[in-house]
Write a protein that holds these residues in place. Structure first.
Motif, short mmCIF file in Angstrom:
data_model
loop_
_atom_site.label_atom_id
_atom_site.label_comp_id
_atom_site.label_asym_id
_atom_site.label_seq_id
_atom_site.Cartn_x
_atom_site.Cartn_y
_atom_site.Cartn_z
N ASN A 198 0.83 -1.21 0.00
CA ASN A 198 0.00 0.00 0.00
C ASN A 198 0.86 1.26 0.00
OD1 ASN A 198 -2.91 0.89 0.18
ND2 ASN A 198 -2.08 2.07 1.88
N ALA A 199 1.77 1.35 -0.99
CA ALA A 199 2.73 2.45 -1.00
C ALA A 199 2.90 3.08 -2.38
CB ALA A 199 4.08 1.97 -0.48
N ASP A 200 1.93 2.87 -3.28
CA ASP A 200 2.03 3.46 -4.61
C ASP A 200 2.06 4.99 -4.52
OD1 ASP A 200 1.79 0.89 -5.47
OD2 ASP A 200 0.15 1.27 -6.87
N VAL A 201 2.82 5.59 -5.41
CA VAL A 201 2.87 7.05 -5.54
C VAL A 201 2.73 7.41 -7.01
CG1 VAL A 201 4.26 9.14 -5.22
CG2 VAL A 201 4.32 7.33 -3.49
N LYS A 202 1.87 8.38 -7.30
CA LYS A 202 1.70 8.88 -8.66
C LYS A 202 1.62 10.39 -8.63
CE LYS A 202 -0.86 4.76 -10.13
NZ LYS A 202 -2.16 4.23 -10.66
N GLN A 203 2.38 11.04 -9.49
CA GLN A 203 2.36 12.50 -9.59
C GLN A 203 2.44 12.90 -11.05
OE1 GLN A 203 5.73 13.90 -7.33
NE2 GLN A 203 4.70 13.69 -5.36
N LYS A 204 1.77 13.98 -11.38
CA LYS A 204 1.89 14.56 -12.71
C LYS A 204 1.65 16.06 -12.59
CE LYS A 204 -2.87 13.18 -13.80
NZ LYS A 204 -3.73 12.39 -14.70
N GLY A 205 2.37 16.82 -13.40
CA GLY A 205 2.25 18.27 -13.27
C GLY A 205 2.64 19.00 -14.55
N LEU A 206 2.26 20.26 -14.58
CA LEU A 206 2.51 21.14 -15.72
C LEU A 206 2.83 22.53 -15.20
CD1 LEU A 206 0.41 21.55 -18.96
CD2 LEU A 206 0.71 23.51 -17.45
N TYR A 230 -1.08 11.63 -5.96
CA TYR A 230 -1.78 10.52 -5.33
C TYR A 230 -0.76 9.67 -4.60
CZ TYR A 230 -3.97 5.92 -4.83
OH TYR A 230 -4.43 4.72 -4.33
N ARG A 231 -1.04 9.35 -3.36
CA ARG A 231 -0.15 8.44 -2.64
C ARG A 231 -0.96 7.53 -1.74
NH1 ARG A 231 2.12 12.95 1.34
NH2 ARG A 231 3.55 13.29 -0.40
N GLU A 232 -0.52 6.30 -1.66
CA GLU A 232 -1.04 5.37 -0.67
C GLU A 232 -0.16 5.47 0.57
OE1 GLU A 232 -2.75 2.07 -3.86
OE2 GLU A 232 -0.88 1.69 -2.79
N ILE A 233 -0.77 5.41 1.73
CA ILE A 233 -0.03 5.55 2.99
C ILE A 233 0.20 4.17 3.55
CG2 ILE A 233 -0.03 6.58 5.28
CD1 ILE A 233 -1.91 8.74 4.17
N PRO A 234 1.45 3.71 3.55
CA PRO A 234 1.73 2.33 3.96
C PRO A 234 1.56 2.13 5.46
CG PRO A 234 3.77 3.52 3.55
CD PRO A 234 2.66 4.43 3.12
N PRO A 235 1.31 0.89 5.88
CA PRO A 235 1.19 0.61 7.31
C PRO A 235 2.54 0.76 8.00
CG PRO A 235 1.17 -1.43 6.07
CD PRO A 235 1.13 -0.32 5.06
N SER A 236 2.53 1.06 9.28
CA SER A 236 3.77 1.21 10.02
C SER A 236 4.37 -0.16 10.32
CB SER A 236 3.52 1.96 11.33
OG SER A 236 2.77 1.16 12.22
N ILE A 237 5.65 -0.16 10.62
CA ILE A 237 6.32 -1.42 10.98
C ILE A 237 5.69 -2.02 12.23
CG2 ILE A 237 8.51 -2.40 11.75
CD1 ILE A 237 9.93 -0.35 10.01
N ALA A 238 5.26 -1.16 13.15
CA ALA A 238 4.67 -1.64 14.41
C ALA A 238 3.36 -2.39 14.18
CB ALA A 238 4.44 -0.47 15.36
#
Length: 627
Positions: A198-206, A230-238
């Motif tokens: 759950n850690a995908d990152v997508k960015q686009k800009g102009l 757009y970013r998915e926020i990954p779960p913590s190690i804990a």
């Protein structure tokens, strides 16, 4: 060359047309670091947080590749460093900070860092310093086209392109980028080697920039910056049990923004005038499917400013200006749509003395927030040469930061009675320089700094919930050093830059009875940090190695628990080719070369060794050199 330039004490009061801005002219006595074009080129596939991590005295608190990256300068927090886009402050009025992962380096022509307080020049939030993310037009440069493609581990890919049409009286530049990564990197958690989820990152800009020379002494520019993140926020190690997360958390953050700005300026030998305005429209959408939460925050910012720079004789400059910022926000956490208007009158007076070997500046700012006057904000600085090879600078300034919308209005816990944070900061720098026959500059700079901030805002438990309060008093002091060395032997060029930071930032006031925080280091502020950069260039080939050290960081206010220190190495090698009017660069990079298992923030996974490769191409019809 690789060396980061720190502003020398060259006189700025010669009889020339006045074209500079406040950061260039009226920051006498402050340490200014300008990131050189070669460094920007090497980090063009990354974001501003990546670049500053390895090329500045700043500590970037990163939550992972493409995730939140906030800043600490000289022990201050993320909301106490102003972030400017071509002179306009882009700090969020809701959170009070900027996310450095949202600044693609490919959109910048030059990047400047002012260390230390700058409230008199740039207002609220410039307590720890100022980051200026700039673009600069080049007139009469013909047609330029550039494109780059970068890819690497974890299915990461970045494409960028730009085209510029530059004539005698008109420049139009269009820049675009697209970035994506799955971030499914391996790391160690609780003794197991696992993969990030759950850690995908997508960015686009102009970004579109247009500059018009109306007359020889007048210029108009219009800039547009659009970006979707757009970013998915990954779960913590804990949250992991064994090699799997205890619960699969599906948190996402989508954000997009529109930034518009325009500036008219008239430059002359006696007087220059500037009128500028900007409008920002930001939206954030946070989703947590596990908690069935969907929060949307929007804010609008409009900024207007008019100023003039007047030459009062050969050795004297006067700057006078009027500034207005209006913010309005809506959020699930606000009972209504709060707004805030800040009106400011500012001025600076600069003069040189002792045969122009020394310069000094005095600045004042009077600001009104929500109809109430902030205490007068003064600053003063001086710089010059002690002897031929040794120069000195010193600065003292008052600083302040108004509470954010979340501090004032969040329900529950917002406190409309909060006072602005305020304090004093100062610094003294000594620079020993040697200029070689090849025009390279070898130097050693030592900067001693001190800062006191009162009425710092903290969120504390109160009556079963948390509430914002003016409770903390912070004292920051320390040393920054930078050593640069350059050597040329025939076709070989060698460069070395060593940065070192010693920062003691402590709480000076107890929050409650028996509170064990007085004299303790602030959380996530390393006492020791630094980096060394070595570069070797030979006939278009180059190798650049960076070794970065980050010391222990406490994550409890009583300093009883620590995030362990770590060292990171990265290496990039490449070749520049010139083919007529075209320029080609091919490079490969290895990040975390020594395969270190580390955390910047507690329980936030970071990648071990990973790889990137890039290809960039530039065509310039006028056959001029392109950085």
């Amino acid at each position: 060359m690789l060396a980061q330039s720190v502003k020398d004490t060259t006189s700025l009061l010669e009889e020339v047309i006045i074209e500079g801005n406040r950061l260039n002219i009226f920051t006498t006595g402050n340490k200014i670091q300008r990131i050189d074009s070669a460094t920007i080129q090497r980090f063009k596939s990354g974001n501003l947080g990546d670049l500053l991590t390895f090329n500045s005295h700043l500590f970037i608190k990163s939550y992972g590749i493409g995730n939140l990256a906030s800043i600490s300068s000289r022990g201050t927090n993320a909301s106490q460093t102003a972030v400017l886009w071509n002179g306009f402050n882009v700090q969020s009025p809701t959170l009070g900070q900027a996310d450095f992962s949202y600044f693609p380096v490919s959109f910048a022509d030059d990047i400047e860092i002012q260390y230390g307080g700058a409230g008199a020049l740039f207002g609220s939030g410039a307590t720890g310093g100022v980051i200026n993310f700039n673009s600069t037009p080049k007139f009469n440069n013909g047609l330029t086209f550039g494109a780059s493609l970068n890819g690497g581990s974890f299915n990461s890919c970045q494409q960028s392109a730009n085209v510029s049409l530059s004539q005698k009286n008109f420049v139009s530049v269009l820049k675009v980028f697209n970035y994506s990564t799955e971030n499914n990197f391996p790391f160690y958690a609780n003794g197991y080697k696992v993969r990030q989820v759950n850690a995908d990152v997508k960015q686009k800009g102009l970004m579109s920039e247009n500059f018009f020379r109306i007359k020889k002494d007048q210029q108009l520019n219009v800039r547009i910056w659009l970006q979707d993140n757009y970013r998915e926020i990954p779960p913590s190690i804990a949250s992991r049990s064994g090699n799997q997360p205890m619960l699969f958390v599906n948190e996402t953050l989508e954000s997009d923004f529109l930034r518009l700005s325009s500036e008219w300026k008239k430059s002359g030998k006696v007087a220059s005038y500037f009128v500028r305005t900007a409008y920002f429209n930001d939206r954030m959408s946070y989703v947590d499917t596990l908690a069935n939460m969907h929060a949307i925050t929007r804010f609008h910012t409009s900024i207007s400013e008019a100023e003039s720079i007047l030459r009062l004789g050969r050795k004297h400059l006067l700057n006078i200006g009027l500034h207005n910022t209006f913010n309005q926000a809506t959020s699930n956490g606000y009972p209504d749509s709060p707004s805030q208007n800040r009106l400011a009158l500012f001025g600076s007076y600069k003069f040189s003395f002792l045969n122009d070997h020394w310069r000094t500046v005095i600045s004042l700012r009077q600001e009104m927030v929500r109809g109430k006057l902030i205490p007068l904000i003064p600053s003063a600085g001086v710089e010059g040469k002690l002897v031929k090879f040794l120069s000195a600078r010193a600065n003292v300034s008052r600083t302040y930061k108004v509470p954010t919308f979340n501090d004032l209005y969040w329900n529950p816990g917002g406190n409309k009675s909060l006072k602005p944070e305020s304090g004093w900061s100062g610094e003294i720098s000594l620079t020993a320089s040697q200029f070689t026959k090849s025009r390279s500059r070898n130097s050693v700079m030592l900067t001693f700094f001190n800062s006191n901030i009162e009425n710092c805002i903290m969120w504390l438990p109160a009556g079963g919930t948390w509430s914002a309060q003016n409770i903390q008093s912070v004292w920051s002091r320390g040393l920054e050093s930078i050593i640069t060395f350059n050597k040329e032997i025939r076709d070989f060029k060698f460069g070395l830059v060593v940065l070192y930071n010693y920062v003691v930032a402590t709480n000076q006031k107890a929050r409650m009875a028996n509170d064990n925080i007085v004299g303790k280091q602030l959380i996530y502020v390393p006492v020791y940090s630094g980096q060394a950069t070595v570069e070797l260039v030979y006939k278009g080939f180059y190798v650049n190695y960076i070794q970065n050290y980050t010391g222990n960081r406490y994550y409890t206010t009583d300093n009883s628990k620590v995030v362990e220190a770590f060292q990171l190495g990265s290496i990039v090698a490449g070749k520049n080719f010139k083919m007529g009017s075209s320029f080609l660069n091919v490079n490969v990079r290895v990040n975390n070369l020594w395969n270190e298992s580390y955390q910047v923030v507690l329980n936030q996974a970071m990648p071990m060794r990973y790889y990137q490769a890039g290809l960039s191409y530039v065509f310039n019809k006028s056959n001029k050199s392109i950085n």
